[in-house]
Design a protein around this motif. Structure first.
Motif, PDB file in Angstrom:
ATOM      1  N   ALA A 179      48.098  13.454  33.922  1.00 54.00           N
ATOM      2  CA  ALA A 179      47.345  14.045  35.033  1.00 54.00           C
ATOM      3  C   ALA A 179      46.207  13.141  35.486  1.00 54.00           C
ATOM      4  CB  ALA A 179      46.806  15.414  34.630  1.00 54.00           C
ATOM      5  N   ASP A 180      45.698  12.308  34.590  1.00 56.36           N
ATOM      6  CA  ASP A 180      44.585  11.418  34.932  1.00 56.36           C
ATOM      7  C   ASP A 180      45.034  10.017  35.318  1.00 56.36           C
ATOM      8  OD1 ASP A 180      42.798  13.474  34.305  1.00 56.36           O
ATOM      9  OD2 ASP A 180      42.823  12.920  32.183  1.00 56.36           O
ATOM     10  N   ARG A 181      46.330   9.771  35.271  1.00 56.48           N
ATOM     11  CA  ARG A 181      46.868   8.451  35.612  1.00 56.48           C
ATOM     12  C   ARG A 181      46.549   8.122  37.072  1.00 56.48           C
ATOM     13  NH1 ARG A 181      51.118   6.844  32.429  1.00 56.48           N
ATOM     14  NH2 ARG A 181      49.676   7.742  30.951  1.00 56.48           N
ATOM     15  N   PRO A 182      46.209   6.868  37.379  1.00 57.45           N
ATOM     16  CA  PRO A 182      46.000   6.508  38.788  1.00 57.45           C
ATOM     17  C   PRO A 182      47.228   6.921  39.609  1.00 57.45           C
ATOM     18  CG  PRO A 182      45.413   4.672  37.367  1.00 57.45           C
ATOM     19  CD  PRO A 182      46.044   5.720  36.491  1.00 57.45           C
ATOM     20  N   ARG A 183      46.954   7.527  40.769  1.00 55.40           N
ATOM     21  CA  ARG A 183      48.053   8.093  41.548  1.00 55.40           C
ATOM     22  C   ARG A 183      47.806   7.864  43.040  1.00 55.40           C
ATOM     23  NH1 ARG A 183      47.898  12.970  39.445  1.00 55.40           N
ATOM     24  NH2 ARG A 183      46.357  13.742  40.889  1.00 55.40           N
ATOM     25  N   ILE A 184      48.852   7.512  43.735  1.00 54.23           N
ATOM     26  CA  ILE A 184      48.808   7.419  45.186  1.00 54.23           C
ATOM     27  C   ILE A 184      49.730   8.506  45.719  1.00 54.23           C
ATOM     28  CG2 ILE A 184      49.417   6.012  47.192  1.00 54.23           C
ATOM     29  CD1 ILE A 184      48.605   3.556  45.569  1.00 54.23           C
ATOM     30  N   ALA A 234      51.920   2.578  34.614  1.00 53.10           N
ATOM     31  CA  ALA A 234      50.481   2.427  34.852  1.00 53.10           C
ATOM     32  C   ALA A 234      49.990   3.276  36.023  1.00 53.10           C
ATOM     33  CB  ALA A 234      50.151   0.958  35.106  1.00 53.10           C
ATOM     34  N   VAL A 235      50.825   3.424  37.050  1.00 55.96           N
ATOM     35  CA  VAL A 235      50.423   4.108  38.281  1.00 55.96           C
ATOM     36  C   VAL A 235      51.557   5.028  38.717  1.00 55.96           C
ATOM     37  CG1 VAL A 235      49.699   3.786  40.687  1.00 55.96           C
ATOM     38  CG2 VAL A 235      49.047   2.098  38.971  1.00 55.96           C
ATOM     39  N   LEU A 236      51.199   6.184  39.257  1.00 53.13           N
ATOM     40  CA  LEU A 236      52.186   7.115  39.792  1.00 53.13           C
ATOM     41  C   LEU A 236      52.161   7.082  41.311  1.00 53.13           C
ATOM     42  CD1 LEU A 236      51.482  10.254  37.544  1.00 53.13           C
ATOM     43  CD2 LEU A 236      53.087   8.381  37.132  1.00 53.13           C
ATOM     44  N   ALA A 270      48.843  -0.933  48.480  1.00 55.44           N
ATOM     45  CA  ALA A 270      47.976   0.019  47.766  1.00 55.44           C
ATOM     46  C   ALA A 270      48.383   0.105  46.297  1.00 55.44           C
ATOM     47  CB  ALA A 270      48.043   1.395  48.432  1.00 55.44           C
ATOM     48  N   LEU A 271      49.680   0.122  46.035  1.00 61.55           N
ATOM     49  CA  LEU A 271      50.173   0.147  44.651  1.00 61.55           C
ATOM     50  C   LEU A 271      49.750  -1.115  43.906  1.00 61.55           C
ATOM     51  CD1 LEU A 271      53.759   1.561  45.209  1.00 61.55           C
ATOM     52  CD2 LEU A 271      51.876   2.715  44.033  1.00 61.55           C
ATOM     53  N   ARG A 272      49.889  -2.252  44.552  1.00 57.81           N
ATOM     54  CA  ARG A 272      49.487  -3.524  43.943  1.00 57.81           C
ATOM     55  C   ARG A 272      48.002  -3.477  43.579  1.00 57.81           C
ATOM     56  NH1 ARG A 272      51.587  -6.869  40.901  1.00 57.81           N
ATOM     57  NH2 ARG A 272      49.606  -7.078  39.914  1.00 57.81           N
ATOM     58  N   GLY A 273      47.179  -2.919  44.464  1.00 57.30           N
ATOM     59  CA  GLY A 273      45.749  -2.789  44.180  1.00 57.30           C
ATOM     60  C   GLY A 273      45.481  -1.895  42.983  1.00 57.30           C
ATOM     61  N   GLU A 274      46.225  -0.807  42.860  1.00 60.13           N
ATOM     62  CA  GLU A 274      46.062   0.107  41.720  1.00 60.13           C
ATOM     63  C   GLU A 274      46.496  -0.561  40.414  1.00 60.13           C
ATOM     64  OE1 GLU A 274      44.628   2.961  41.185  1.00 60.13           O
ATOM     65  OE2 GLU A 274      44.061   3.280  43.260  1.00 60.13           O
ATOM     66  N   ILE A 275      47.570  -1.323  40.473  1.00 59.05           N
ATOM     67  CA  ILE A 275      48.025  -2.035  39.270  1.00 59.05           C
ATOM     68  C   ILE A 275      46.958  -3.029  38.821  1.00 59.05           C
ATOM     69  CG2 ILE A 275      49.697  -3.711  38.380  1.00 59.05           C
ATOM     70  CD1 ILE A 275      51.762  -2.367  40.256  1.00 59.05           C
ATOM     71  N   ASP A 276      46.412  -3.792  39.768  1.00 58.32           N
ATOM     72  CA  ASP A 276      45.358  -4.763  39.436  1.00 58.32           C
ATOM     73  C   ASP A 276      44.129  -4.063  38.864  1.00 58.32           C
ATOM     74  OD1 ASP A 276      46.985  -6.815  40.274  1.00 58.32           O
ATOM     75  OD2 ASP A 276      46.022  -7.029  42.240  1.00 58.32           O
ATOM     76  N   ALA A 277      43.720  -2.953  39.489  1.00 58.42           N
ATOM     77  CA  ALA A 277      42.543  -2.212  39.012  1.00 58.42           C
ATOM     78  C   ALA A 277      42.799  -1.674  37.604  1.00 58.42           C
ATOM     79  CB  ALA A 277      42.216  -1.070  39.970  1.00 58.42           C
ATOM     80  N   ASN A 278      44.015  -1.200  37.342  1.00 57.40           N
ATOM     81  CA  ASN A 278      44.366  -0.682  36.023  1.00 57.40           C
ATOM     82  C   ASN A 278      44.304  -1.780  34.972  1.00 57.40           C
ATOM     83  OD1 ASN A 278      45.399   1.592  34.375  1.00 57.40           O
ATOM     84  ND2 ASN A 278      47.151   0.230  34.122  1.00 57.40           N
ATOM     85  N   ARG A 279      44.783  -2.966  35.318  1.00 58.16           N
ATOM     86  CA  ARG A 279      44.735  -4.088  34.371  1.00 58.16           C
ATOM     87  C   ARG A 279      43.297  -4.496  34.078  1.00 58.16           C
ATOM     88  NH1 ARG A 279      49.926  -7.210  36.888  1.00 58.16           N
ATOM     89  NH2 ARG A 279      51.470  -5.922  35.833  1.00 58.16           N
ATOM     90  N   LEU A 280      42.441  -4.451  35.088  1.00 57.71           N
ATOM     91  CA  LEU A 280      41.023  -4.749  34.870  1.00 57.71           C
ATOM     92  C   LEU A 280      40.378  -3.731  33.936  1.00 57.71           C
ATOM     93  CD1 LEU A 280      39.809  -5.865  38.410  1.00 57.71           C
ATOM     94  CD2 LEU A 280      39.924  -7.265  36.344  1.00 57.71           C
ATOM     95  N   ARG A 281      40.715  -2.445  34.127  1.00 57.10           N
ATOM     96  CA  ARG A 281      40.174  -1.391  33.254  1.00 57.10           C
ATOM     97  C   ARG A 281      40.630  -1.605  31.814  1.00 57.10           C
ATOM     98  NH1 ARG A 281      41.220   1.851  37.879  1.00 57.10           N
ATOM     99  NH2 ARG A 281      43.295   2.368  37.138  1.00 57.10           N
ATOM    100  N   GLU A 282      41.917  -1.944  31.650  1.00 62.30           N
ATOM    101  CA  GLU A 282      42.437  -2.184  30.300  1.00 62.30           C
ATOM    102  C   GLU A 282      41.757  -3.375  29.651  1.00 62.30           C
ATOM    103  OE1 GLU A 282      46.640  -2.623  30.727  1.00 62.30           O
ATOM    104  OE2 GLU A 282      46.989  -0.456  30.890  1.00 62.30           O
ATOM    105  N   THR A 283      41.564  -4.440  30.408  1.00 54.61           N
ATOM    106  CA  THR A 283      40.906  -5.637  29.890  1.00 54.61           C
ATOM    107  C   THR A 283      39.467  -5.328  29.505  1.00 54.61           C
ATOM    108  OG1 THR A 283      42.304  -7.021  31.268  1.00 54.61           O
ATOM    109  CG2 THR A 283      40.311  -8.038  30.404  1.00 54.61           C
ATOM    110  N   ALA A 284      38.753  -4.587  30.350  1.00 52.50           N
ATOM    111  CA  ALA A 284      37.364  -4.224  30.046  1.00 52.50           C
ATOM    112  C   ALA A 284      37.303  -3.357  28.797  1.00 52.50           C
ATOM    113  CB  ALA A 284      36.743  -3.488  31.228  1.00 52.50           C
TER     114      ALA A 284
END
Length: 192
Positions: free
Chosen positions: A118-123, A86-88, A169-183
């Motif tokens: 290339a568009d995957r959420p990345r830190i 989900a996140v890089l 920060a990774l935990r926040g990105e994972i949560d944000a990604n799950r919200l995007r998927e749910t939406a």
């Protein structure tokens, strides 16, 4: 034919010897081989990370090199494992003399591989700050910041400096990604 791909929340990407294996060993119970030479990691290693009441998986993917997206080395095999994450977490070796070039090479390989990598959420993280004096740290940070064009974090996986901040920060990105998927699932029209 079947193709096995690792499934993890986070994929560690970067050049060989960027500190990916040291980081996964520091933040999880995984015990990958760690050495001072490139390509120590030959297969992906998975680690489970717990931060507070949250738990997520991290994949230590072997280092990428120029041409990985065209199959150079074992690049295609490594990039396939990154597809499902989900996140890089892009680790850049701060002690490298070519920080910006190292960063751009990995980004170029992710883009050339295709798909959504290339568009995957990345830190982006400047690693190995424990091995740098203040002048080198400031120079490497400025160089990476210019190349990245976005926020970067600094840490040392070996010394565990700032690793908790990176994990949060990774935990926040994972949560944000799950919200995007749910939406996205809620907006998708129903089909019989």
């Amino acid at each position: 034919s079947l193709e096995l791909k690792s499934v993890a929340d986070i994929a560690l990407v970067g050049y060989p010897s960027a500190g990916k294996s040291s980081l996964i060993a520091a933040i999880s119970a995984a015990r990958p081989k760690i050495a001072e030479y490139p390509f120590t990691t030959l297969v992906p290693n998975l680690g489970v990370v717990e931060i507070g009441e949250h738990r997520f998986t991290v994949a230590d993917v072997p280092g990428l090199i120029p041409g990985a997206s065209q199959g150079k080395g074992l690049g295609l095999e490594f990039l396939r494992h990154v597809e499902r994450c989900a996140v890089l977490l892009h680790l850049v070796d701060g002690t490298s003399e070519t920080v910006a070039e190292d960063y751009q090479t990995i980004i170029g390989e992710l883009e050339a591989y295709g798909g959504e990598l290339a568009d995957r959420p990345r830190i982006t993280v400047l690693n190995k700050i424990d091995a740098m004096d203040e002048e080198l740290l400031a120079s490497a940070y400025a160089e990476l910041k210019k190349a990245c064009g976005g926020p970067i974090m600094m840490m040392s996986g070996v010394a565990k400096t700032n690793t908790v901040d990176v994990l949060r920060a990774l935990r926040g990105e994972i949560d944000a990604n799950r919200l995007r998927e749910t939406a996205g699932e809620e907006e998708a029209p129903w089909q019989p």
